[in-house]
Design a protein around this motif. Structure first.
Motif, PDB file in Angstrom:
ATOM      1  N   ALA A  54       0.852  -1.193   0.000  1.00  0.00           N
ATOM      2  CA  ALA A  54       0.000   0.000   0.000  1.00  0.00           C
ATOM      3  C   ALA A  54       0.879   1.231   0.000  1.00  0.00           C
ATOM      4  O   ALA A  54       1.991   1.214   0.523  1.00  0.00           O
ATOM      5  N   ALA A  55       0.389   2.281  -0.588  1.00  0.00           N
ATOM      6  CA  ALA A  55       1.144   3.530  -0.586  1.00  0.00           C
ATOM      7  C   ALA A  55       1.346   3.983   0.848  1.00  0.00           C
ATOM      8  O   ALA A  55       0.421   3.925   1.652  1.00  0.00           O
ATOM      9  N   PRO A  56       2.568   4.398   1.189  1.00  0.00           N
ATOM     10  CA  PRO A  56       2.790   4.843   2.561  1.00  0.00           C
ATOM     11  C   PRO A  56       1.989   6.102   2.849  1.00  0.00           C
ATOM     12  O   PRO A  56       1.703   6.883   1.936  1.00  0.00           O
ATOM     13  N   PRO A  57       1.603   6.277   4.115  1.00  0.00           N
ATOM     14  CA  PRO A  57       0.853   7.477   4.460  1.00  0.00           C
ATOM     15  C   PRO A  57       1.672   8.725   4.177  1.00  0.00           C
ATOM     16  O   PRO A  57       2.905   8.681   4.163  1.00  0.00           O
ATOM     17  N   ALA A 112      -1.692   9.466  10.045  1.00  0.00           N
ATOM     18  CA  ALA A 112      -0.522   8.921   9.359  1.00  0.00           C
ATOM     19  C   ALA A 112       0.650   8.793  10.333  1.00  0.00           C
ATOM     20  O   ALA A 112       1.385   7.799  10.310  1.00  0.00           O
ATOM     21  N   GLU A 113       0.821   9.774  11.192  1.00  0.00           N
ATOM     22  CA  GLU A 113       1.892   9.726  12.184  1.00  0.00           C
ATOM     23  C   GLU A 113       1.678   8.551  13.143  1.00  0.00           C
ATOM     24  O   GLU A 113       2.607   7.802  13.448  1.00  0.00           O
ATOM     25  N   ALA A 114       0.449   8.387  13.599  1.00  0.00           N
ATOM     26  CA  ALA A 114       0.130   7.271  14.488  1.00  0.00           C
ATOM     27  C   ALA A 114       0.366   5.943  13.775  1.00  0.00           C
ATOM     28  O   ALA A 114       0.921   5.000  14.357  1.00  0.00           O
ATOM     29  N   PHE A 115      -0.013   5.865  12.503  1.00  0.00           N
ATOM     30  CA  PHE A 115       0.193   4.642  11.725  1.00  0.00           C
ATOM     31  C   PHE A 115       1.680   4.295  11.657  1.00  0.00           C
ATOM     32  O   PHE A 115       2.071   3.137  11.825  1.00  0.00           O
ATOM     33  N   ARG A 116       2.509   5.306  11.424  1.00  0.00           N
ATOM     34  CA  ARG A 116       3.956   5.067  11.307  1.00  0.00           C
ATOM     35  C   ARG A 116       4.557   4.523  12.601  1.00  0.00           C
ATOM     36  O   ARG A 116       5.548   3.798  12.560  1.00  0.00           O
ATOM     37  N   GLU A 150      -7.379   0.897   6.336  1.00  0.00           N
ATOM     38  CA  GLU A 150      -8.056   0.131   7.385  1.00  0.00           C
ATOM     39  C   GLU A 150      -7.816   0.766   8.757  1.00  0.00           C
ATOM     40  O   GLU A 150      -8.727   0.858   9.586  1.00  0.00           O
ATOM     41  N   PHE A 151      -6.597   1.212   8.987  1.00  0.00           N
ATOM     42  CA  PHE A 151      -6.254   1.881  10.242  1.00  0.00           C
ATOM     43  C   PHE A 151      -7.071   3.155  10.411  1.00  0.00           C
ATOM     44  O   PHE A 151      -7.634   3.406  11.468  1.00  0.00           O
TER      45      PHE A 151
END
Length: 191
Positions: A13-16, A122-126, A178-179
């Motif tokens: 998937a494309a990164p945030p 996106a920061e939380a996902f990383r 999904e996140f």
């Protein structure tokens, strides 16, 4: 021309998107409150409703920050502790967070709320996507939960159940979409 026979790989998937904003606070007050409450509860290790300086120090150390980090924050933290209390209550913690955010990053402008929420997610996902491949695996989730000292991090079966509960394409991993859907759903339920 000879083609090599390689198994087809599912594209990552494309990164945030990278974070561009200066403020670490979320623009959505309900998401910000949820995040702050989770952080507060993690730091309040004995569950007494207050974060003491020793609890803050242990929490920072568990997150890999310098041992004794609370000592550097002691004057700022003690200024927010109400007289007669040993530590920060949740409202005090929120005030400290606001004060540190304003002092370090300036007051944020609210006209880019949707983009800012996306950046915060996106920061939380990383944080969870430790290897940066655009997915959160069970192993990565277990690692982060373990670093935070949460009991769920010790049980891979529970971690896999957590992944499955938000894994809409059933590939065993959580992508950014999904996140994001999960976080928006949590925010809507708590509002």
């Amino acid at each position: 021309m000879v083609r090599s026979e390689e198994p087809e790989k599912k594209p990552a998937a494309a990164p945030p998107p990278e974070r561009a904003g200066k403020s670490f606070r979320l623009r959505s007050s309900s998401l910000n409150t949820i995040r702050l409450r989770r952080v507060f509860d993690l730091f309040d290790q004995n569950g007494d409703g207050e974060i003491t300086l020793p609890e803050l120090d242990r929490a920072l150390a568990r997150l890999g920050l310098e041992e004794g980090g609370a000592k550097e924050l002691e004057s700022a933290v003690t200024a927010f502790i109400k007289p007669g209390h040993e530590g920060l209550g949740f409202e005090d913690f929120t005030g400290l967070h606001q004060s540190l955010g304003d002092a370090l990053f300036g007051v944020a402008v609210a006209d880019e709320e949707a983009a800012e929420v996306e950046e915060e997610l996106a920061e939380a996902f990383r944080v969870f996507d430790e290897n940066g491949d655009g997915f959160i695996s069970a192993k990565e989730l277990q690692s982060v939960l373990g670093k935070l000292g949460l009991s769920e991090g010790r049980d891979i079966t529970r971690v896999c159940e957590m992944i499955s509960s938000v894994d809409r394409d059933h590939d065993g991993r959580v992508d950014f979409s999904e996140f994001k859907n999960m976080m928006v759903s949590i925010s809507a339920r708590s509002s």
